[in-house]
Design an enzyme around this catalytic site. Structure first.
Site, PDB file in Angstrom:
ATOM      1  N   GLU A 248     -46.283   6.547  42.101  1.00 54.34           N
ATOM      2  CA  GLU A 248     -46.428   7.996  42.324  1.00 54.34           C
ATOM      3  C   GLU A 248     -45.220   8.649  41.669  1.00 54.34           C
ATOM      4  O   GLU A 248     -44.100   8.511  42.160  1.00 54.34           O
ATOM      5  CB  GLU A 248     -46.449   8.301  43.830  1.00 54.34           C
ATOM      6  CG  GLU A 248     -47.624   7.722  44.572  1.00 54.34           C
ATOM      7  CD  GLU A 248     -48.941   8.323  44.140  1.00 54.34           C
ATOM      8  OE1 GLU A 248     -48.938   9.449  43.619  1.00 54.34           O
ATOM      9  OE2 GLU A 248     -49.971   7.652  44.285  1.00 54.34           O
ATOM     10  N   GLU A 384     -39.893  17.797  33.784  1.00 51.26           N
ATOM     11  CA  GLU A 384     -39.769  18.079  35.217  1.00 51.26           C
ATOM     12  C   GLU A 384     -38.336  18.498  35.551  1.00 51.26           C
ATOM     13  O   GLU A 384     -37.390  17.801  35.205  1.00 51.26           O
ATOM     14  CB  GLU A 384     -40.137  16.825  36.026  1.00 51.26           C
ATOM     15  CG  GLU A 384     -40.155  17.098  37.508  1.00 51.26           C
ATOM     16  CD  GLU A 384     -40.452  15.841  38.335  1.00 51.26           C
ATOM     17  OE1 GLU A 384     -39.841  14.808  38.070  1.00 51.26           O
ATOM     18  OE2 GLU A 384     -41.279  15.935  39.243  1.00 51.26           O
TER      19      GLU A 384
END
Ligand code: NDP
Length: 480
Positions: A248, A384
């Protein structure tokens, strides 16, 4: 100074090296506790304990496992205030968020999987002419669970709960930046009577402890949540060993605001999805895409409300944003604001570090930041940032919105704001993200598959997906 210990074979113990790492309180920028600087010898001891515990734990009836796990969940609820305070001190997040989100979700994770294992069923395929096939699902063995610092106990329990409920034993590593609640959790496991070796928690650095778990030949299954760069390293280590892997990873999530949205709800929720937990949630929407006809109105209102957010003492109930997790992370996020300026971005509000008064004067605070005038290809819109920084971009048509939404290497989550049902379905189908929220955000049902596409991850957590992940399927064909 408070010292944390590893939890191995049912006991709280020192690391073999005898060494400890400094643990900071981000709100004050000060060291407040010491966390074990463990190494591969501690991991090896933990894996041995987990391997010894596996034969008994894995054959214990699901109901017996459930009873023990439910006790752990009850103890978390009992210690809600204590754990919320600990999480807030360790991470810098507002105490009210830890009390309303992080800690309740930790007990919910455990309760959900403790009871889910009671209902976990397998398939049978009957060939009426000559055979019956049935499938068994056996717990794999010792699971390695590695979790990040942003939602410490929440994500830690999200991994270990399905592993333990499925019958695996676990060696887990929380982030060394936020080890406190995992340490308190180990005490609750002892109190609940979890058998020794079933869960082992080894504290320390990712490159040492995390890597040793991933490399260990007796750990056949790895569940990891963290950054995409770390995920690549873990995959490179685990793939040649043919380990089962769940990753994840990061996100660069779009919020798509269509002109026919419920404006008030779209603005209100976008403020939350941008800045909750200081923007340090993998599901935060960091790129807000607004239909051209609504753009000016949305930007004006969004900036106004961003300016109203209170950055301050995480213990104060009125605080909206607390401290970022570390000085290094604060510098990283601020460096992206500088990059955005170099790329031609205009800062509409924020962009600066904040120095608070008194005991908070060395804490890692920054203003929530809104940037416009950047195109979708620039690094600010591709990488990010994982902090309280969002960009807003206009789009002309639905097709353009989808193109912008899909223009990064990530594909974790997206929100779509429209009152037109057909449009909502149409856009949802075309956005390449594993999780789509229409007219809401972070509205979670633990039964649903959770995870990302592209560089946001491999595999899904949640519901049956996680129980399947921690078990191995075997088909038995019986000739009639
Ligand atoms: P990192 O990838 O830096 O670290 C995650 C965990 O992995 C930490 O426990 C870390 O230890 C450990 N680790 C680091 N290097 C290794 C290694 N070589 N082998 C094994 N383990 C290692 O992520 P962050 O902690 O910085 O968390 C932020 C990231 O997590 C963001 O990218 C965010 O998007 C992502 N994330 C994804 C979520 C999702 O569900 N998709 C949810 C939440 C966060 P240490 O801390 O000691 O370095």
């Amino acid at each position: 100074m408070q010292k944390f210990f590893n939890y191995i074979n049912g006991k709280l113990i020192e690391p073999h090296s005898g060494k400890y790492l400094d643990n900071y309180n981000p709100a004050e920028g000060k060291i407040y506790s010491l966390v074990p600087d463990s190494d591969e010898s501690d991991v090896d001891q933990a894996v041995t304990a987990a391997s010894v515990a596996f034969p008994l734990w894995s054959v214990l009836p699901a109901e017996e496992r459930m009873k023990i796990l439910l006790k752990v969940a009850d103890l978390i609820d009992h210690d809600l205030s204590k754990l919320a305070l600990a999480e807030s001190i360790d991470n810098g997040k507002p105490m009210k968020l830890a009390r309303s989100l992080d800690i309740p979700r930790a007990s919910a994770n455990i309760r959900f999987y403790a009871t889910a294992a009671m209902h976990f069923a397998t398939d049978a395929h009957v060939n009426e002419e000559d055979s019956v096939n049935y499938t068994t699902r056996m717990p794999i063995g010792v699971a390695g669970c590695i979790s990040p610092w942003n939602l410490p106990l929440y994500l830690f329990t999200w991994k270990i709960a399905p592993a333990l409920a499925a019958g695996c034993t676990v060696v887990a590593k929380p982030s060394e930046l936020t080890p406190m609640t995992a340490f308190l959790f180990s005490k609750l496991c002892i109190e609940a009577g979890l058998p020794p070796g079933v869960l082992n928690i080894v504290h320390g650095l990712g490159g040492k402890v995390g890597q040793a778990i991933v490399e260990h030949p007796q750990v056949p299954v790895i569940s990891f949540t963290g950054g995409t760069v770390t995920g690549k390293k873990i995959a490179a280590t685990a793939a040649p060993m043919f380990k089962k892997l769940s990753l994840e990873l990061g996100g660069k999530n779009p919020n798509i605001i269509l002109a026919d949205c419920d404006f008030e709800q779209a603005v209100k929720t976008s403020i939350l999805s941008s800045f909750a937990n200081q923007g340090e949630i993998c599901l935060c929407g960091s790129r807000i895409l607004v239909e051209r006809s609504l753009f000016d109105k949305f930007v004006t209102e969004f900036v106004k409300r961003t300016k109203e957010l209170k950055v301050g003492d995480p213990q104060n109930e009125l605080t909206d944003l607390g401290a970022l997790v570390s000085e290094a992370h604060l510098h990283k996020v601020l460096s992206y604001v500088n990059l955005a300026k170099e790329e031609g971005g205009k800062i509409l509000t924020g962009g600066n570090p904040i120095k608070l008064e008194g005991h908070l004067s060395s804490g890692y605070y920054m203003e929530p930041t809104v940037i416009v005038d950047l195109d979708e290809k620039c690094r600010t819109n591709q990488e990010e940032i994982f902090g309280p920084v969002v960009t807003i971009m206009p789009f002309e048509t639905e097709a353009h919105a989808i193109e912008l939404a899909n223009s990064t290497p990530y594909g974790l989550s997206a929100t779509i704001w429209t009152e037109n049902l057909k449009r909502a379905h149409r856009v949802s189908h075309q956005v390449k993200s594993g999780i789509i929220w229409v007219n809401c955000w972070l509205h979670r049902d633990l039964r649903t598959p959770f995870g990302g596409m592209k560089q946001s991850g491999v595999g899904r957590e949640g519901g049956w997906e996680a129980l399947r992940f921690f078990t191995e399927a075997k088909n038995v064909c019986v000739k009639l």
